[in-house]
Design a protein around this motif. Structure first.
Motif, short mmCIF file in Angstrom:
data_model
loop_
_atom_site.label_atom_id
_atom_site.label_comp_id
_atom_site.label_asym_id
_atom_site.label_seq_id
_atom_site.Cartn_x
_atom_site.Cartn_y
_atom_site.Cartn_z
N VAL A 31 7.02 20.88 14.44
CA VAL A 31 7.23 20.39 15.63
C VAL A 31 6.59 21.35 16.88
O VAL A 31 6.13 22.40 16.52
CB VAL A 31 8.73 20.41 15.97
N VAL A 32 6.29 20.59 17.85
CA VAL A 32 5.76 21.38 19.11
C VAL A 32 7.11 21.46 19.84
O VAL A 32 7.83 20.59 20.33
CB VAL A 32 4.79 20.88 19.77
N LEU A 33 7.54 22.68 20.33
CA LEU A 33 8.72 23.06 21.08
C LEU A 33 8.30 23.34 22.44
O LEU A 33 7.47 24.13 22.67
CB LEU A 33 9.47 24.24 20.29
N ALA A 34 8.96 22.74 23.31
CA ALA A 34 8.53 22.94 24.69
C ALA A 34 9.77 23.40 25.34
O ALA A 34 10.96 22.77 25.67
CB ALA A 34 8.07 21.83 25.67
N ASP A 35 9.83 24.59 25.75
CA ASP A 35 10.77 25.39 26.73
C ASP A 35 10.48 24.89 28.11
O ASP A 35 9.85 25.82 28.70
CB ASP A 35 11.00 26.66 26.48
N LYS A 133 4.69 24.99 16.69
CA LYS A 133 4.00 25.44 17.80
C LYS A 133 4.89 25.61 19.07
O LYS A 133 5.99 24.67 18.94
CB LYS A 133 2.63 24.79 18.35
N MET A 134 4.89 26.42 19.83
CA MET A 134 5.83 26.55 20.85
C MET A 134 4.89 27.03 22.19
O MET A 134 4.15 27.52 22.36
CB MET A 134 6.71 27.68 20.82
N VAL A 135 5.38 26.23 23.38
CA VAL A 135 4.91 26.30 24.49
C VAL A 135 5.97 26.71 25.68
O VAL A 135 7.23 26.07 25.62
CB VAL A 135 3.94 25.13 25.18
N TYR A 136 6.00 27.89 26.54
CA TYR A 136 7.06 28.06 27.49
C TYR A 136 6.36 28.53 28.77
O TYR A 136 5.45 29.19 28.68
CB TYR A 136 8.13 28.82 26.75
N GLY A 137 7.04 27.92 29.81
CA GLY A 137 6.68 28.57 31.10
C GLY A 137 7.65 29.79 31.68
O GLY A 137 8.81 29.66 31.03
N ARG A 138 7.15 30.51 32.42
CA ARG A 138 7.90 31.47 33.16
C ARG A 138 7.53 31.52 34.27
O ARG A 138 6.58 31.94 34.97
CB ARG A 138 7.67 32.83 32.60
N LEU A 139 8.50 30.82 35.13
CA LEU A 139 8.29 30.76 36.82
C LEU A 139 8.70 32.12 37.39
O LEU A 139 9.84 32.58 36.98
CB LEU A 139 9.14 29.76 37.30
N GLU A 140 7.93 32.79 38.36
CA GLU A 140 8.08 34.16 39.04
C GLU A 140 9.43 33.89 39.86
O GLU A 140 9.33 32.82 40.31
CB GLU A 140 6.99 34.39 39.75
N VAL A 150 6.41 22.60 34.73
CA VAL A 150 7.10 21.53 33.52
C VAL A 150 5.94 20.68 33.35
O VAL A 150 5.76 20.60 31.95
CB VAL A 150 8.30 20.83 34.07
N ALA A 151 5.40 20.01 34.07
CA ALA A 151 4.39 18.99 33.82
C ALA A 151 3.10 19.75 33.04
O ALA A 151 2.63 19.30 31.88
CB ALA A 151 3.81 18.21 34.84
N MET A 152 2.89 20.82 33.61
CA MET A 152 1.72 21.67 32.59
C MET A 152 2.00 21.84 31.19
O MET A 152 1.41 21.87 30.29
CB MET A 152 1.50 22.97 33.52
N VAL A 153 3.39 22.31 31.12
CA VAL A 153 3.92 22.89 29.75
C VAL A 153 3.84 21.49 28.69
O VAL A 153 3.22 21.36 27.62
CB VAL A 153 5.49 23.27 29.87
N ARG A 154 4.18 20.38 29.49
CA ARG A 154 4.16 19.13 28.67
C ARG A 154 2.75 18.68 28.26
O ARG A 154 2.65 18.17 27.11
CB ARG A 154 4.90 17.92 29.22
N ILE A 171 11.84 18.87 23.48
CA ILE A 171 11.69 19.39 25.06
C ILE A 171 13.13 19.97 25.40
O ILE A 171 13.95 18.89 25.45
CB ILE A 171 11.18 18.45 25.87
N ASP A 172 13.31 21.32 25.69
CA ASP A 172 14.54 21.80 26.30
C ASP A 172 14.28 21.64 27.73
O ASP A 172 13.53 22.49 28.11
CB ASP A 172 14.37 23.17 25.74
N SER A 173 15.17 20.79 28.49
CA SER A 173 14.83 20.46 29.66
C SER A 173 15.64 21.59 30.62
O SER A 173 16.58 22.18 30.09
CB SER A 173 15.41 19.08 30.19
N PRO A 174 15.57 21.50 31.97
CA PRO A 174 16.13 22.60 32.84
C PRO A 174 17.41 21.74 33.16
O PRO A 174 17.54 20.59 33.21
CB PRO A 174 15.01 22.68 34.09
#
Ligand code: SF4
Ligand code: SF4
Ligand code: SF4
Ligand code: SF4
Lengths: 289, 288
Positions: A31-35, A133-140, A150-154, A171-174
């Motif tokens: 799967v592709v996992l999106a945090d 695969k996994m993609v995750y964002g880290r907002l400062e 979030v849109a960029m991660v997706r 997708i693990d949503s906020p």
């Protein structure tokens, strides 16, 4: 076709991430996992991804006054609607926390003493984890526009899914009901709402369903830790029935979920025979069939 | 007025549990306190009290409207909008404001040289004042579903708070809603869980509070349901652990039914009294 599945919960702490982690490790299929909980990304703790790429995310801009040029006229302060320009110790300055980045002060300053500085400390990581695969964002901390991150991660997830021929994006949503949540569910094939048996969770669930009304998405509710309050579980079931939303599963409370997390495993990896794992597998089969 | 924010990097750690029970403890000591629910996306602190609605004030924001009979479709307003909330297509005679993207900054009105833009008010949410029978106040910010940010609503909720002591039930996370709440407070209590998730989120919150120079301490909730990573971290970083709340199925169940856990639980009530005392020692000017 790529199947996109979002796991959301109005309130945090319902076990949304633990359930997503379990889903991500159930099937042999990668799967592709999106945090997408970019404000408090947690899945990487269980998944321990090997990062391949890191990109800079520009979350916005903040104004800055050059005091060498500023003539102390105060025009900028008159125009700023976010009360972000203060006058202290004989000079005008920008309060970074309040500045919304609208650029109006920069445009109206008669001597061009104001410039905009990009907020470039947020990051997006992508890489491999043990089942895909996994993609995750880290907002400062303190930065905004999490919806855009979030849109960029997706988008990155869809790209990767295409390249790697993976047909499921998880997708693990906020938490909440704001722009980040909206951005994490728009256009997905299925939304799983995780809730728990408490009054607060019930009122959050009402607001979440209200938000979802604006989207025509297939959805279902899972009640986590249902045995902590059979009474409220009943109320949630009644409420969902009245709204025409199906209950796809009831997961029992089990401290093993925390044990699994401590050992960087999902519950289905840690103990596939536990009552929690069995129920999660059932839900997964239910919503992906 | 002294302001205490009860916050946590992630939701569901027990932030509302702590703020409601702490508020109740101060009230029982006769302190003139107010509880402000700043989690405008999912407010629910008020539901733990028998309250009466006093008043509800609407929170609005200005949004532009374009008079197409005056508009020359020059596109200047679109250029000046930093949020892509205006779309002008000259060829099609189209001028549209996307209200859900508008931050109400007013730049477009300044930009337009043809007097085509006027502004109207748009509803963002409301600030609701409740009172409980002891005469104290609970203020709740409530975001309208679908509005892009809770910040204007929570700022208004914070500013309509008057008492000797205010407790803010802060929004989860570490982004702007959290920052705005913490920025308005004098002291912060971070609530966390003794798990790797809890530690990860705690570190992010600590980092930002240290940067902002706010004094803070930590509460570990559901102690016993995890490991020692958070304890070890606090010791290493020399951060005060101001209270530990053991995991207790019975407390969890009372809370889930919307009941205040301190009522009828002397042991827990004693813990909250000791927390209240430690806090008043830090504050000065308020005695229990
Ligand atoms: S950019 Fe906008 S919000 Fe920031 S200081 Fe200037 S006018 Fe105010
Ligand atoms: S408008 Fe320009 S010159 Fe005037 S106070 Fe602001 S920064 Fe200084
Ligand atoms: S700036 Fe004024 S005239 Fe020009 S496109 Fe915008 S509304 Fe129309
Ligand atoms: S008020 Fe500001 S954000 Fe709204 S449309 Fe005008 S320029 Fe854009």
């Amino acid at each position: 076709m790529i199947n996109e599945l979002a796991v959301i919960s109005g309130k945090g702490g319902t076990g949304k991430s633990s359930i997503t982690a379990a889903f991500a490790t159930i099937s042999e299929n990668r799967v592709v996992l999106a945090d997408c909980d970019v404000d408090a990304a947690n899945l990487h703790i269980i998944m321990e991804p090997e990062i391949e790429f890191t990109e800079v995310y520009i979350s916005g801009e903040k104004a800055k006054i050059d005091h060498q040029i500023c003539k102390n006229c105060g025009v900028c302060q008159d125009y700023c609607r976010f009360d972000a320009i203060t006058f202290t110790e004989g000079k005008y300055s920008i309060d970074e926390i309040s500045c919304d980045g609208c650029k109006l002060c920069e445009r109206v300053c008669p001597v061009k003493a104001i410039s905009m500085e990009k907020s470039d400390k947020s990051r997006m990581h992508s890489g491999n984890f043990r089942n895909g695969k996994m993609v995750y964002g880290r907002l400062e901390p303190g930065e905004e526009n999490s919806g855009k991150l979030v849109a960029m991660v997706r988008n990155r997830c869809r790209e990767i899914a295409g390249q790697e021929q993976i047909d499921t994006i998880l997708i693990d949503s906020p938490p909440g009901i704001g722009c980040a949540v909206i951005s994490s569910i728009s256009g997905v094939n299925y939304v799983l709402i995780v809730t728990e048996p408490s009054m607060s969770a019930l009122s959050d669930l009402e607001r979440t369903l209200q938000l979802l009304e604006g989207f025509s998405l297939e959805k279902g509710v899972a009640i986590n830790k249902h045995d902590l309050s059979p009474e409220l579980t009943e109320r949630i079931i009644d409420f969902c029935n009245s709204k025409g939303v199906g209950i796809v599963g009831k997961i029992p409370f089990n401290p093993e979920v925390v044990e699994a997390m401590i050992n960087s495993k999902s519950i289905v990896e840690w103990n596939p025979l536990s009552n929690v794992s069995k129920e999660i597998v059932k839900i997964w089969e239910n919503i992906t069939k | 007025m002294f302001k205490i924010a009860v916050a946590s990097g992630k939701g569901g750690t027990g932030k509302t549990f702590v703020s409601t029970n702490l508020y109740q403890t101060f009230i029982e000591y006769g302190i003139n306190a107010v509880l402000t629910d700043c989690d405008a996306e999912e407010p629910n602190a008020a539901s733990f009290f028998k309250t009466e609605l006093i008043e509800s004030k609407q929170v609005t924001q200005k949004v532009p409207q374009i008079d197409s009979s005056k508009c020359l479709f020059c596109g200047k307003c679109q250029d000046w909008c930093a949020y892509n909330a205006i779309l002008i297509i000259k060829e099609r005679g189209l001028s549209r404001v996307m209200e859900e993207l508008c931050h109400g900054c007013g730049a477009c009105s300044v930009a337009c040289e043809n007097g085509a833009i006027t502004e109207k008010e748009m509803l963002l949410g409301e600030v609701i004042n409740f009172s409980d029978n002891s005469g104290c106040k609970i203020v709740e910010g409530r975001l309208k579903v679908g509005v892009y940010t809770p910040v204007p609503v929570l700022k208004r909720a914070i500013n309509s708070t008057y008492a000797d002591l205010a407790i803010f039930d802060s929004p989860p996370g570490t982004s702007c809603p959290f920052i705005h709440t913490v920025n308005a407070s004098d002291y912060v209590i971070l609530v966390t869980e003794p798990t790797p998730f809890g530690l990860n989120d705690l570190k992010l919150s600590v980092e930002i509070l240290q940067k902002m120079g706010r004094p803070f301490s930590v509460i570990i909730n559901r102690a016993g349901l995890g490991n020692r990573v958070v304890h070890d971290y606090l010791k290493r970083e020399n951060i005060e652990l101001i209270m530990e709340i053991p995991f207790d199925k019975e407390i969890a169940s009372a809370y889930s039914k919307g009941k205040l856990a301190v009522s009828g639980r002397p042991l827990l009530a004693a813990k909250f009294s000791s927390l209240a005392r430690k806090l008043t020692d830090k504050i000065g000017g308020i005695a229990l």
